[in-house]
Write an enzyme that holds these catalytic residues in place. Structure first.
Site, PDB file in Angstrom:
ATOM      1  N   TRP A 164       0.875  -1.180   0.000  1.00 16.03           N
ATOM      2  CA  TRP A 164       0.000   0.000   0.000  1.00 16.03           C
ATOM      3  C   TRP A 164       0.909   1.226   0.000  1.00 16.03           C
ATOM      4  O   TRP A 164       1.784   1.361   0.847  1.00 16.03           O
ATOM      5  CB  TRP A 164      -0.878  -0.041   1.242  1.00 16.03           C
ATOM      6  CG  TRP A 164      -1.818   1.095   1.441  1.00 16.03           C
ATOM      7  CD1 TRP A 164      -2.734   1.575   0.560  1.00 16.03           C
ATOM      8  CD2 TRP A 164      -1.969   1.866   2.646  1.00 16.03           C
ATOM      9  NE1 TRP A 164      -3.439   2.614   1.128  1.00 16.03           N
ATOM     10  CE2 TRP A 164      -2.985   2.817   2.406  1.00 16.03           C
ATOM     11  CE3 TRP A 164      -1.348   1.856   3.889  1.00 16.03           C
ATOM     12  CZ2 TRP A 164      -3.400   3.724   3.361  1.00 16.03           C
ATOM     13  CZ3 TRP A 164      -1.751   2.765   4.845  1.00 16.03           C
ATOM     14  CH2 TRP A 164      -2.764   3.690   4.579  1.00 16.03           C
ATOM     15  N   ASP A 245       0.378  -4.146  10.107  1.00 14.64           N
ATOM     16  CA  ASP A 245      -0.750  -3.353   9.605  1.00 14.64           C
ATOM     17  C   ASP A 245      -1.862  -4.319   9.219  1.00 14.64           C
ATOM     18  O   ASP A 245      -1.809  -4.966   8.175  1.00 14.64           O
ATOM     19  CB  ASP A 245      -0.326  -2.503   8.411  1.00 14.64           C
ATOM     20  CG  ASP A 245      -1.445  -1.577   7.930  1.00 14.64           C
ATOM     21  OD1 ASP A 245      -2.481  -1.478   8.625  1.00 14.64           O
ATOM     22  OD2 ASP A 245      -1.293  -0.963   6.863  1.00 14.64           O
ATOM     23  N   LYS A 279     -13.391  -1.572   7.076  1.00 12.96           N
ATOM     24  CA  LYS A 279     -13.901  -2.622   6.202  1.00 12.96           C
ATOM     25  C   LYS A 279     -14.813  -3.588   6.946  1.00 12.96           C
ATOM     26  O   LYS A 279     -15.944  -3.820   6.545  1.00 12.96           O
ATOM     27  CB  LYS A 279     -12.744  -3.394   5.559  1.00 12.96           C
ATOM     28  CG  LYS A 279     -12.151  -2.741   4.335  1.00 12.96           C
ATOM     29  CD  LYS A 279     -11.270  -1.561   4.679  1.00 12.96           C
ATOM     30  CE  LYS A 279     -10.591  -1.000   3.429  1.00 12.96           C
ATOM     31  NZ  LYS A 279      -9.751   0.175   3.749  1.00 12.96           N
TER      32      LYS A 279
END
Length: 433
Positions: A164, A245, A279
């Site tokens: 990311w 993460d 999410k």
């Protein structure tokens, strides 16, 4: 009344003020209205993913398909409002909303710790985990970077290749230099495990290593349990500082299995864990996240918590109340927690089924394309192997939007569009990029 520009300043008469201005102009120190302090500021090209999403919104074609931005949508293409979250809204009501403490809602923080580490984890029992509520997973990684920059400066930060993009940006903003370790094997479309281990072994001892423990973004491929154990041995031996993460807990196998890597690692060494509820709670705009630091003992955890609070105070002062109440209510109630767990399972199984459906549709159209990688990957994303030119063709010709790297958000697939996407993939795969 005199014009403001002619008003005496700090006891200076008009003549003296005029003389001072003339002197400043003569020495080149005065900036005229035709010049600018910010004339050299570069234009912002925009975030590539968010900009792509903006382009999708303005695309007039009704058959367009958005497989770019990482959000979960249901079979109707909508962001779901989870029943457990709706019930939590009803329970918290519309009472007053004072500022939360810098570290966030107490029940929220407790819920984060139990969800990530498990209620029986020894680090929890020994009170050696410092946890704060953050502005989403991005805020968690950002505070982690700021905290490490203050207390462990000058180290290299290693992130996976690919990763990311904000992993680079957030740590560079904090003053670190970032580098990469191998992760993706383009030929086998799997983890480059040997390359990863060699790079971590070769890195300077005490480097900062960012790991995604489950549902890797953007590749969708994860380390298996045996590989996790081997990587843990290297990280501990090299005394690397690990930042996990974990933005997609529950979207891989289950809420508990997805946290297994983190839990096992925290039994052996200190680490930092950033997590997100955007999410798995479908609360994107509420900015729900957490940062937990596993420490040596309770005293160290208390001091670390104080420094995390200071970092928050210097950044955004305190996190949002409504987000904290919603998540704390769901995680703190047995019935709502069970309902939420089932809802996360529903989201995960739908994404898994759409992976299989896309593979089936591609196979029905062509036997020459290897699609096994689709079902081997996990979570929201798939690395399709399509190059940037092919991705551009998909977007311009068919209205199928992927990120330029070839990353696809599987959650954007549904029964209404999967055959169209499969057909587009087959056609573009048969062209040379």
């Amino acid at each position: 009344m005199k014009p403001l520009a002619e008003a005496p300043s700090q006891g200076l008469g008009l003549a003296a003020l005029t003389m001072r201005r003339r002197q400043a102009a003569a020495t080149g120190l005065e900036i005229s209205m035709t010049e600018s302090l910010f004339g050299q500021v570069e234009a912002f090209a925009g975030d590539p993913i968010l900009s792509l999403n903006d382009s999708f919104k303005t695309d007039p074609r009704p058959e367009k398909v958005n497989l770019s931005i990482g959000v979960y949508t249901d079979e109707q293409g909508r962001l779901p409002v989870l029943g457990s979250v709706r019930a939590a809204y009803e329970r918290i009501g519309f009472a007053e909303r004072p500022y939360l403490p810098m570290e966030g809602h107490a029940a929220y923080r407790e819920g984060v710790q139990k969800l990530i580490f498990g209620a029986g984890h020894p680090a929890l029992a020994e009170k050696r985990i410092a946890t704060i509520q953050t502005l989403g997973g991005t805020g968690a990684v950002g505070i982690a970077a700021d905290f490490l920059a203050k207390h462990t400066p000058g180290r290299t930060v290693l992130v996976s290749d690919p990763t990311w993009d904000n992993h680079h940006g957030l740590f560079q903003r904090a003053g670190f230099k970032t580098a990469t370790y191998p992760y993706w094997n383009r030929t086998t479309r799997s983890v480059d495990f040997d390359g990863m281990v060699k790079a971590l072994e070769a890195a300077e001892a005490g480097s900062i290593v960012v790991l995604q423990p489950v549902c890797h973004n953007p590749t969708g491929v994860d380390l298996d349990a045996q590989q996790q154990a081997a990587v843990t041995d290297v990280l501990v031996a090299k005394r690397h500082i690990v930042v996990f993460d974990m933005a997609y807990q529950g979207f891989g196998s289950s809420l508990d299995e997805d946290a297994a890597f983190v839990r096992r690692y925290a039994e052996r060494a200190s680490c930092l864990v950033a997590n997100s509820f955007s999410k798995n709670f479908s609360l994107y705009g509420e900015r729900c996240g957490g940062l937990s630091v596993v420490c040596r003992d309770a005293d160290e955890a208390e001091r670390v918590l104080g420094q995390l609070k200071l970092a928050v105070r210097r950044s955004y002062s305190s996190p949002p109340m409504t987000a904290g109440l919603l998540v704390a209510t769901v995680l703190g109630n047995d019935d709502l927690r069970a309902q939420w767990t089932r809802e996360v399972e529903t989201m995960r199984t739908r994404m898994d089924s759409m992976r299989k459906r896309l593979a089936e549709q591609i196979r029905s159209l062509s036997n020459e394309i290897d699609v096994g990688f689709l079902t081997n990957q996990r979570g929201m994303f798939s690395y399709t192997g399509l190059n940037e030119q092919q991705v551009t063709t998909l977007r311009e010709r068919d209205g199928v939007y992927l990120v330029g790297s070839g990353r696809m958000c599987v959650a954007g697939l549904n029964e209404a569009n999967v055959r169209t996407v499969a057909k587009s993939f087959v056609e573009v795969s048969q062209t040379r990029g």
